[in-house]
Design a protein around this motif. Structure first.
Motif, PDB file in Angstrom:
ATOM      1  N   GLY A  22       0.817  -1.216   0.000  1.00 37.18           N
ATOM      2  CA  GLY A  22       0.000   0.000   0.000  1.00 37.18           C
ATOM      3  C   GLY A  22       0.844   1.257   0.000  1.00 37.18           C
ATOM      4  O   GLY A  22       0.566   2.215  -0.743  1.00 37.18           O
ATOM      5  N   LEU A  23       1.900   1.253   0.803  1.00 38.13           N
ATOM      6  CA  LEU A  23       2.773   2.426   0.857  1.00 38.13           C
ATOM      7  C   LEU A  23       3.520   2.631  -0.463  1.00 38.13           C
ATOM      8  O   LEU A  23       3.686   3.767  -0.915  1.00 38.13           O
ATOM      9  N   LEU A  24       3.957   1.539  -1.092  1.00 38.55           N
ATOM     10  CA  LEU A  24       4.628   1.683  -2.389  1.00 38.55           C
ATOM     11  C   LEU A  24       3.654   2.180  -3.450  1.00 38.55           C
ATOM     12  O   LEU A  24       4.025   2.956  -4.323  1.00 38.55           O
ATOM     13  N   GLY A  25       2.397   1.739  -3.381  1.00 43.24           N
ATOM     14  CA  GLY A  25       1.374   2.267  -4.291  1.00 43.24           C
ATOM     15  C   GLY A  25       1.164   3.753  -4.073  1.00 43.24           C
ATOM     16  O   GLY A  25       1.032   4.524  -5.031  1.00 43.24           O
ATOM     17  N   LEU A  26       1.162   4.171  -2.804  1.00 40.46           N
ATOM     18  CA  LEU A  26       1.027   5.605  -2.502  1.00 40.46           C
ATOM     19  C   LEU A  26       2.230   6.394  -3.013  1.00 40.46           C
ATOM     20  O   LEU A  26       2.079   7.528  -3.480  1.00 40.46           O
ATOM     21  N   VAL A  27       3.411   5.809  -2.925  1.00 41.12           N
ATOM     22  CA  VAL A  27       4.603   6.470  -3.482  1.00 41.12           C
ATOM     23  C   VAL A  27       4.426   6.655  -4.985  1.00 41.12           C
ATOM     24  O   VAL A  27       4.762   7.705  -5.539  1.00 41.12           O
ATOM     25  N   GLY A  28       3.864   5.641  -5.670  1.00 39.69           N
ATOM     26  CA  GLY A  28       3.611   5.760  -7.108  1.00 39.69           C
ATOM     27  C   GLY A  28       2.645   6.884  -7.426  1.00 39.69           C
ATOM     28  O   GLY A  28       2.875   7.680  -8.343  1.00 39.69           O
ATOM     29  N   VAL A  29       1.549   6.973  -6.661  1.00 47.64           N
ATOM     30  CA  VAL A  29       0.578   8.060  -6.863  1.00 47.64           C
ATOM     31  C   VAL A  29       1.242   9.404  -6.617  1.00 47.64           C
ATOM     32  O   VAL A  29       1.047  10.366  -7.369  1.00 47.64           O
ATOM     33  N   TRP A  30       2.045   9.482  -5.567  1.00 49.93           N
ATOM     34  CA  TRP A  30       2.741  10.731  -5.244  1.00 49.93           C
ATOM     35  C   TRP A  30       3.708  11.118  -6.362  1.00 49.93           C
ATOM     36  O   TRP A  30       3.807  12.298  -6.731  1.00 49.93           O
ATOM     37  N   MET A  31       4.411  10.126  -6.940  1.00 51.88           N
ATOM     38  CA  MET A  31       5.340  10.423  -8.036  1.00 51.88           C
ATOM     39  C   MET A  31       4.595  10.972  -9.254  1.00 51.88           C
ATOM     40  O   MET A  31       5.064  11.923  -9.883  1.00 51.88           O
ATOM     41  N   ILE A  32       3.454  10.374  -9.574  1.00 54.58           N
ATOM     42  CA  ILE A  32       2.657  10.864 -10.708  1.00 54.58           C
ATOM     43  C   ILE A  32       2.190  12.282 -10.445  1.00 54.58           C
ATOM     44  O   ILE A  32       2.308  13.171 -11.299  1.00 54.58           O
ATOM     45  N   TRP A  33       1.666  12.517  -9.251  1.00 48.42           N
ATOM     46  CA  TRP A  33       1.162  13.854  -8.894  1.00 48.42           C
ATOM     47  C   TRP A  33       2.280  14.889  -8.948  1.00 48.42           C
ATOM     48  O   TRP A  33       2.126  15.968  -9.502  1.00 48.42           O
ATOM     49  N   ARG A  34       3.443  14.534  -8.385  1.00 50.38           N
ATOM     50  CA  ARG A  34       4.563  15.476  -8.365  1.00 50.38           C
ATOM     51  C   ARG A  34       5.059  15.769  -9.782  1.00 50.38           C
ATOM     52  O   ARG A  34       5.389  16.905 -10.115  1.00 50.38           O
ATOM     53  N   ALA A  35       5.103  14.748 -10.643  1.00 49.43           N
ATOM     54  CA  ALA A  35       5.584  14.955 -12.017  1.00 49.43           C
ATOM     55  C   ALA A  35       4.630  15.842 -12.798  1.00 49.43           C
ATOM     56  O   ALA A  35       5.067  16.726 -13.538  1.00 49.43           O
TER      57      ALA A  35
END
Length: 146
Positions: A24-37
């Motif tokens: 779940g945390l790695l999935g959240l990191v992925g969402v955060w990376m998309i949002w930040r990009a």
């Protein structure tokens, strides 16, 4: 590697709650990376990489837990500790090599992009979105079989 170890050793040493939390945390990191990009600002904080390492490290190594339990059952806990230290050293060496190669690749890729006139920021945004999508996809696949 978890599916391979599970096939070989069964569910020995598994921690399903920690595995689910880590996914779940790695999935959240992925969402955060998309949002930040997509937001457009590329500022890196000092401890950004450490947070990802902690999240990924939440999954205990089933092989190490199995060997530690076996060693304690046989009355030789020091053998299990030596194995655990050897595993940690191997992981540290491997990650160190990966980091060194990443730094070299970054320097070389920036030079190539400059030579061909491509935007480094544009390529970085594309790679960050792609990486975020891969992380989210892997987390969804592992959690729900999607």
């Amino acid at each position: 590697a978890l599916p391979l170890v599970s096939i070989a050793l069964g569910s020995v040493g598994r921690a399903p709650a920690l595995e689910a939390l880590s996914r779940g945390l790695l999935g959240l990191v992925g969402v955060w990376m998309i949002w930040r990009a997509l937001r457009g600002r590329h500022q890196h904080t000092a401890h950004e990489g450490e947070a990802v390492g902690v999240m990924a490290g939440l999954i205990p190594c089933p092989l190490t837990l199995f060997v530690m339990t076996f060693a304690i059952a046989r009355g030789v806990p020091w053998a299990g500790l030596v194995f655990a230290v050897a595993m940690m050293a191997g992981v540290a060496i491997t990650l160190g090599i990966v980091v060194a190669l990443a730094v070299l690749f970054r320097k070389g890729s920036v030079a190539v992009l400059d030579r061909f006139g491509s935007s480094t920021a544009g390529v970085a945004t594309l790679l960050e979105v792609a990486t975020g999508l891969i992380l989210v996809g892997a987390a969804l696949h592992q959690a729900f079989g999607i």
